[in-house]
Scaffold this active site. Sequence first.
Site, PDB file in Angstrom:
ATOM      1  N   LYS A   1      12.042   4.521   7.746  1.00 35.28           N
ATOM      2  CA  LYS A   1      13.127   3.797   7.079  1.00 35.28           C
ATOM      3  C   LYS A   1      14.395   4.063   7.875  1.00 35.28           C
ATOM      4  O   LYS A   1      14.515   5.104   8.532  1.00 35.28           O
ATOM      5  CB  LYS A   1      13.306   4.306   5.640  1.00 35.28           C
TER       6      LYS A   1
ATOM      7  N   ASP B   1      15.820  -4.705   4.030  1.00 33.81           N
ATOM      8  CA  ASP B   1      15.848  -3.980   2.749  1.00 33.81           C
ATOM      9  C   ASP B   1      17.180  -4.373   2.119  1.00 33.81           C
ATOM     10  O   ASP B   1      17.742  -5.429   2.471  1.00 33.81           O
ATOM     11  CB  ASP B   1      15.741  -2.464   2.971  1.00 33.81           C
TER      12      ASP B   1
HETATM   13  P1  NDP Z   1      18.973  -7.273  -1.666  1.00 33.32           P
HETATM   14  O1  NDP Z   1      20.091  -6.701  -0.881  1.00 33.32           O
HETATM   15  O2  NDP Z   1      18.483  -8.638  -1.341  1.00 33.32           O
HETATM   16  O3  NDP Z   1      19.321  -7.240  -3.225  1.00 33.32           O
HETATM   17  C1  NDP Z   1      19.626  -6.054  -3.873  1.00 33.32           C
HETATM   18  C2  NDP Z   1      20.031  -6.359  -5.297  1.00 33.32           C
HETATM   19  O4  NDP Z   1      20.173  -5.137  -6.008  1.00 33.32           O
HETATM   20  C3  NDP Z   1      21.382  -7.069  -5.371  1.00 33.32           C
HETATM   21  O5  NDP Z   1      21.425  -7.868  -6.511  1.00 33.32           O
HETATM   22  C4  NDP Z   1      22.333  -5.874  -5.495  1.00 33.32           C
HETATM   23  O6  NDP Z   1      23.574  -6.195  -6.098  1.00 33.32           O
HETATM   24  C5  NDP Z   1      21.540  -4.958  -6.382  1.00 33.32           C
HETATM   25  N1  NDP Z   1      21.942  -3.578  -6.148  1.00 33.32           N
HETATM   26  C6  NDP Z   1      21.946  -2.922  -4.967  1.00 33.32           C
HETATM   27  N2  NDP Z   1      22.417  -1.677  -5.125  1.00 33.32           N
HETATM   28  C7  NDP Z   1      22.704  -1.556  -6.432  1.00 33.32           C
HETATM   29  C8  NDP Z   1      23.208  -0.507  -7.231  1.00 33.32           C
HETATM   30  N3  NDP Z   1      23.537   0.678  -6.684  1.00 33.32           N
HETATM   31  N4  NDP Z   1      23.348  -0.730  -8.560  1.00 33.32           N
HETATM   32  C9  NDP Z   1      23.032  -1.925  -9.110  1.00 33.32           C
HETATM   33  N5  NDP Z   1      22.556  -2.957  -8.402  1.00 33.32           N
HETATM   34  C10 NDP Z   1      22.382  -2.766  -7.093  1.00 33.32           C
HETATM   35  O7  NDP Z   1      17.776  -6.200  -1.545  1.00 33.32           O
HETATM   36  P2  NDP Z   1      16.230  -6.393  -1.865  1.00 33.32           P
HETATM   37  O8  NDP Z   1      16.052  -7.373  -2.951  1.00 33.32           O
HETATM   38  O9  NDP Z   1      15.550  -6.585  -0.573  1.00 33.32           O
HETATM   39  O10 NDP Z   1      15.837  -4.932  -2.368  1.00 33.32           O
HETATM   40  C11 NDP Z   1      15.843  -4.554  -3.744  1.00 33.32           C
HETATM   41  C12 NDP Z   1      14.951  -3.348  -3.947  1.00 33.32           C
HETATM   42  O11 NDP Z   1      13.611  -3.676  -3.547  1.00 33.32           O
HETATM   43  C13 NDP Z   1      15.321  -2.104  -3.139  1.00 33.32           C
HETATM   44  O12 NDP Z   1      14.992  -0.951  -3.887  1.00 33.32           O
HETATM   45  C14 NDP Z   1      14.404  -2.187  -1.931  1.00 33.32           C
HETATM   46  O13 NDP Z   1      14.185  -0.941  -1.329  1.00 33.32           O
HETATM   47  C15 NDP Z   1      13.145  -2.726  -2.600  1.00 33.32           C
HETATM   48  N6  NDP Z   1      12.189  -3.359  -1.702  1.00 33.32           N
HETATM   49  C16 NDP Z   1      12.555  -4.430  -0.921  1.00 33.32           C
HETATM   50  C17 NDP Z   1      11.623  -5.029  -0.106  1.00 33.32           C
HETATM   51  C18 NDP Z   1      11.917  -6.254   0.686  1.00 33.32           C
HETATM   52  O14 NDP Z   1      10.966  -6.831   1.247  1.00 33.32           O
HETATM   53  N7  NDP Z   1      13.147  -6.728   0.731  1.00 33.32           N
HETATM   54  C19 NDP Z   1      10.245  -4.483   0.016  1.00 33.32           C
HETATM   55  C20 NDP Z   1       9.957  -3.422  -0.918  1.00 33.32           C
HETATM   56  C21 NDP Z   1      10.907  -2.869  -1.702  1.00 33.32           C
HETATM   57  P3  NDP Z   1      24.911  -6.321  -5.167  1.00 33.32           P
HETATM   58  O15 NDP Z   1      24.795  -7.652  -4.512  1.00 33.32           O
HETATM   59  O16 NDP Z   1      26.008  -6.232  -6.160  1.00 33.32           O
HETATM   60  O17 NDP Z   1      24.878  -5.174  -4.215  1.00 33.32           O
END
Ligand code: NDP
Length: 445
Positions: free
Chosen positions: A124, A164
Amino acid sequence: MKAKEFMDDLRRRFPGEPEYLQAVEEVVASIEDVYNEYPDFERYNLLERLCIPDRIFSFRVSWVDDHGRVRNNMGYRIQHSNAIGPYKGGIRFHSSVNQSILKFLAFEQTFKNSLTTLAMGGAKGGSDFSPRGKSDMEVMRFCQAFIQELWRHIGPETDVPAGDIGVGGREVGYMFGMYKKMAREFTGTFTGKGREFGGSLVRPEATGYGNVYFLQNMLATRGIEIEGKRVAISGSGNVATYTADKLLKLGAKVVSLSDSDGTVVIPDGITREQLDFVFELKNIYRGRISEFAEKYGLPYYPGQRPWTLVKCDIAMPSATQNELNGDEARALIAGGTFAVSEGANMPSTPEAVREFINAKILYAPGKAANAGGVSVSGLEMSQNSQKLSWTAEEVDTRLRRIMADIHTQCTIYGTQPDGYINYVKGANVAGFMKVANAMMAQGVI
Ligand code: NDP
């Protein structure tokens, strides 16, 4: 090996890394019995070698913003384990990023990648740079500066990053571009690339879709259909929106979305038109979920998370780590929630996990339920090696098969005498055994 002594030692050596210690503790607790069945594991000090990353790169990333100011961020890459394949795992850009968070994510990734049945190790990386509020040019300059340092340590057979939080198609494109220039090669060193330059169909959808496929496998063990069920989702990024997309196609009702500023509740379930608006808002205008609430006159709760605001059958936390605590877990269970399937990595606190398991509801940890993303990344690597691209149907069929396979592995190792499937134990033991056997075969290195 005694889990408590092992963890005490790790806490002494790595103080100030709470997320890393939390992730390790969960795994160590669930594999303790199996580990102790194989005395050679202890003789080779296998657990300690598996919990401490192979290596960590950390570096300064200097870049120039649109006002001509020089800005400095930290950059990291944790290469956790390459026992079963090249290092593989996403890059996160978020102001909260630090070494502990990336160490937990790399550790989890190792077990998740093992579960996918594909040949990928765990890694990561990321930075405390936040793309929020930055112009396209600023994001591009940052990505280029980040890769000017990292490029030496990655490669198609060495370490293959992906997206991510804060890293989507745009950022992967900029990083791939600079990697290609520095390394003077065009290879599949990143996954999640644009389709025109080696990206796989269904990669953007894969984590969300895969989570829904996993959920369907879990529901099937109790003869439950997804159609008509009320599902609370947190987040509104890649994982959350494609989870909502697949649920909508299957006739479920998505009753919440959120971002780091607050939650929108959609009492009757999101419509296709509304979801299309969210995709546009998030991917093109990079707006806030409050703007969606405002446009459709929906209740919006600033600073709140969905779990106590809506009644739902199923919860799918898809934002970030530790976003669902013990009180919220109890509120969900009291409200009749019978399944939780994690899109995010480690979104439930240890207390919340205990509540779910004690209540014997269906509970899938992220390392199993969200493995669809890295699985299709693995399929992207295969397509790049073959210089071929598969149809969406072919990739989706493989994704469904992989998620079903992960589910089967969890049931093999996680089914308890009373028939309850402990998916945490199942995923941890299945993921661990494959990596452990590979490490034993390869000697102490
Ligand atoms: P994105 O950046 O596309 O979206 C993240 C979302 O989560 C946004 O809505 C963001 O809001 C919100 N968010 C982020 N940090 C916080 C926080 N501290 N508190 C509240 N809301 C938060 O990321 P992904 O959708 O790609 O990732 C989401 C999760 O899924 C993560 O845990 C990631 O590790 C996991 N994941 C992702 C994969 C992928 O293929 N993308 C694969 C496997 C797991 P804001 O816009 O306000 O920051």
